[in-house]
Write an enzyme that holds these catalytic residues in place. Structure first.
Site, mmCIF file in Angstrom:
data_model
loop_
_atom_site.group_PDB
_atom_site.id
_atom_site.type_symbol
_atom_site.label_atom_id
_atom_site.label_comp_id
_atom_site.label_asym_id
_atom_site.label_seq_id
_atom_site.Cartn_x
_atom_site.Cartn_y
_atom_site.Cartn_z
ATOM 1 N N HIS A 1 -8.913 -1.946 -4.477
ATOM 2 C CA HIS A 1 -8.312 -3.149 -3.890
ATOM 3 C C HIS A 1 -8.026 -2.932 -2.408
ATOM 4 C CE1 HIS A 1 -5.761 -6.862 -4.161
ATOM 5 N NE2 HIS A 1 -5.197 -6.290 -3.109
ATOM 6 N N GLU A 2 -7.419 -1.794 -2.075
ATOM 7 C CA GLU A 2 -7.054 -1.548 -0.677
ATOM 8 C C GLU A 2 -8.291 -1.269 0.186
ATOM 9 O OE1 GLU A 2 -4.199 -2.416 0.064
ATOM 10 O OE2 GLU A 2 -3.322 -2.401 -1.934
ATOM 11 N N HIS B 1 -9.807 -4.411 1.447
ATOM 12 C CA HIS B 1 -9.134 -5.041 2.588
ATOM 13 C C HIS B 1 -9.726 -4.614 3.928
ATOM 14 C CE1 HIS B 1 -6.114 -7.525 0.856
ATOM 15 N NE2 HIS B 1 -5.498 -6.555 0.208
ATOM 16 N N GLU C 1 -6.238 -11.669 -0.052
ATOM 17 C CA GLU C 1 -5.847 -11.136 -1.360
ATOM 18 C C GLU C 1 -6.769 -11.579 -2.492
ATOM 19 O OE1 GLU C 1 -4.045 -8.783 -1.421
ATOM 20 O OE2 GLU C 1 -2.731 -8.915 0.317
#
Length: 527
Positions: free
Chosen positions: A187-188, A191, A210
């Site tokens: 997930h990170e 980003h 997000e």
């Protein structure tokens, strides 16, 4: 919290600054000034500095792949179809650098406190090259030249946060199996593309960061695990099932005006003559704890990928990254690019206007998603959980003393996400006996599972006043503060004196170290 863990959390705040590429020290009479510079423009909101005492972690036994500072592919293996003139202001861009475009795994380091070195070696270190490689296989060129990963203490207010060149991961992701750590890391990493290299021009459109990161974490994690297409689909359908339950709960328990992904509608992105803009609901303290931008954004992207087909969708996503990296965007920039090259017969009545109406500018559950969930059949992993739920319901109904000998239930081994779904379903039961809860705990070793599983276990403990396991709730509130705010509310709402005492005692122990925003919310609950 054990003494070792307490010391571990305190040591983060001692002053030690390590030198990073792009920093330069200047000494003067015993004081040191550090000057940080970057070669690409970045919003001030993404600037992050970490001050504390950490140790750089290195694998004890490394494969050649892990030992390399970077791994590159040959030019023939890379996707160079979109290389062209960039649309951003001038800076040394990695998308224009041939060596960067072939770099599958960027140089990376891990920093952790001494007390978490063992957990990092066991859970995190081996995942980083796998997840970076998986991200590259989906999106191509990494926007940043290197990555540092920092393990932060229990009082950090989220499970992870990404900034240019650095990811903060909560110590909570290091417990249990590698599943939670891997998904959060993915997930990170996502980003880097969505949220950092490409940002939202209007901060009310959080879903552009997000929603993309949530959708891509599943894709990256499946690739990192090298799952077959069927295994990947099963795992992603199970995730969709969990997020569907969470979205329904959020819609039931949040104000309608805060469920809208594009609340400013046609005024999105507009600024006043003075250059200022208003962030709708930006000061609302409830917004920090809401997941609607993550989950509705995720379901929109999943809907688009299913309608267009993965091949078309991800090809468009790579084109979008190459077109808009280094820029701030609005929702229509993505949607117009996605739809512009798709033949009319494949659009299936998709249009920017319809997507705005159905997904981005309305509260509640989007109608296309309602229809999909009503028509869809359970995936195999979810069906297996449903069968296990039925077994536990039978166990719970059995009298303590049985008149005749009955066959014992045989329970299947479940994956972490299956355990979360199992506990979600059992939370719907009006009553579970202490005997049933004890069997659950022993069957699945619940106190040793990851934080997502333990959070549901704590909810069961609180709902059914299972006093023998209150120690698990106390441990969670102290060691997993990023996920504990909801539990404080549950402990207080039941109006049970002993549960309220647990909440107040844990808050007293943690309030001085707790994130200020979280502490203010909890204080209103318990004081």
């Amino acid at each position: 919290m054990s003494k070792g863990q307490e010391n571990c959390n305190k040591v983060f705040f001692s002053l030690l600054i390590s030198s990073y590429p792009g920093t330069a020290p200047q000494g003067n009479q015993g004081c040191t000034s550090w000057h940080y510079y970057v070669t690409m423009p970045m919003p001030a909101s993404t600037f992050t500095i970490a001050v504390g005492s950490w140790t750089e972690m290195k694998p004890e036994i490394c494969s050649p792949k892990d030992l390399a500072a970077e791994r590159s592919l040959s030019p023939s293996e890379t996707d160079s179809r979109y290389v062209g003139i960039c649309g951003h202001v001038e800076y040394p861009c990695r998308f224009q650098n041939p060596s960067a475009t072939t770099q599958e795994i960027i140089p990376h380091r891990v920093f952790a406190p001494l007390c978490l070195q063992g957990a990092c070696r066991e859970t995190l270190l081996h995942l980083i090259p796998l997840c970076l490689s998986a991200a590259y296989s989906v999106l191509g060129t990494h926007p940043f030249s290197r990555l540092d990963i920092l393990i932060v203490p229990a009082n950090f207010p989220s499970l992870g946060m990404a900034s240019p060149h650095i990811i903060f991961l909560s110590q909570s992701v290091l417990t249990g199996t590698s599943h939670l750590c891997g998904t959060r890391l993915c997930h990170e990493i996502a980003h880097a593309w969505f949220g950092l290299a490409i940002g939202a021009r209007d901060w009310t459109e959080e879903w552009l960061s997000e929603g993309f990161a949530t959708h891509l974490e599943d894709v990256f994690w499946a690739a990192a695990q090298q799952l077959t297409p069927h295994e990947a689909q099963e795992q992603q359908e199970l995730k969709a099932c969990l997020r569907w339950l969470r979205l329904q709960d959020e819609v039931r328990n949040s104000p309608q005006e805060m469920q809208v992904l594009r609340p400013n509608k046609e005024k999105t992105g507009h600024v006043s003559d003075s250059g200022s803009s208003v962030i709708k609901h930006g000061l609302n303290p409830e917004k920090v704890f809401m997941q609607v931008h993550y989950i509705k954004g995720y379901f929109l992207l999943r809907f688009l990928a299913q309608r267009l087909g993965d091949e078309t969708y991800f090809a468009s996503l790579r084109k979008f990254v190459h077109t808009f990296h280094g820029q701030l965007i609005l929702s229509q920039d993505f949607l117009q690019l996605l739809l512009e090259n798709i033949p009319e017969e494949k659009r299936l009545e998709l249009s920017v206007e319809n997507i705005f109406r159905d997904w981005l500018e309305s509260s509640g559950i989007p109608q296309p998603l309602q229809r999909e969930r009503q028509a869809g059949a359970e995936c195999g992993l979810a069906r297996q959980v449903s069968a296990e739920v039925e077994k536990w319901i039978r166990v719970n109904r059995r009298p303590r003393k049985r008149k005749r000998r009955e066959a014992e239930e045989v329970f299947e081994k479940l994956l972490p996400d299956q355990l979360v779904l199992l506990l979600e379903h059992l939370l719907e039961q009006k009553t579970l006996t202490a005997r049933t809860l004890h069997s659950l705990e022993k069957t699945y070793h619940l106190p040793q599972q990851d934080a997502e599983v333990r959070h549901r276990w704590c909810e069961l403990i609180v709902k059914h006043k299972y006093t023998k396991a209150y120690k698990d709730v106390e441990r969670f509130l102290q060691e997993d503060q990023a996920m504990g705010v909801y539990l404080y509310g549950e402990l207080m709402l039941g109006e049970d004196a002993r549960q309220q005492q647990v909440a107040r005692r844990c808050f007293e122990l943690t309030k001085e170290q707790m994130d200020r925003s979280s502490a203010e919310v909890v204080a209103e609950m318990v004081l």
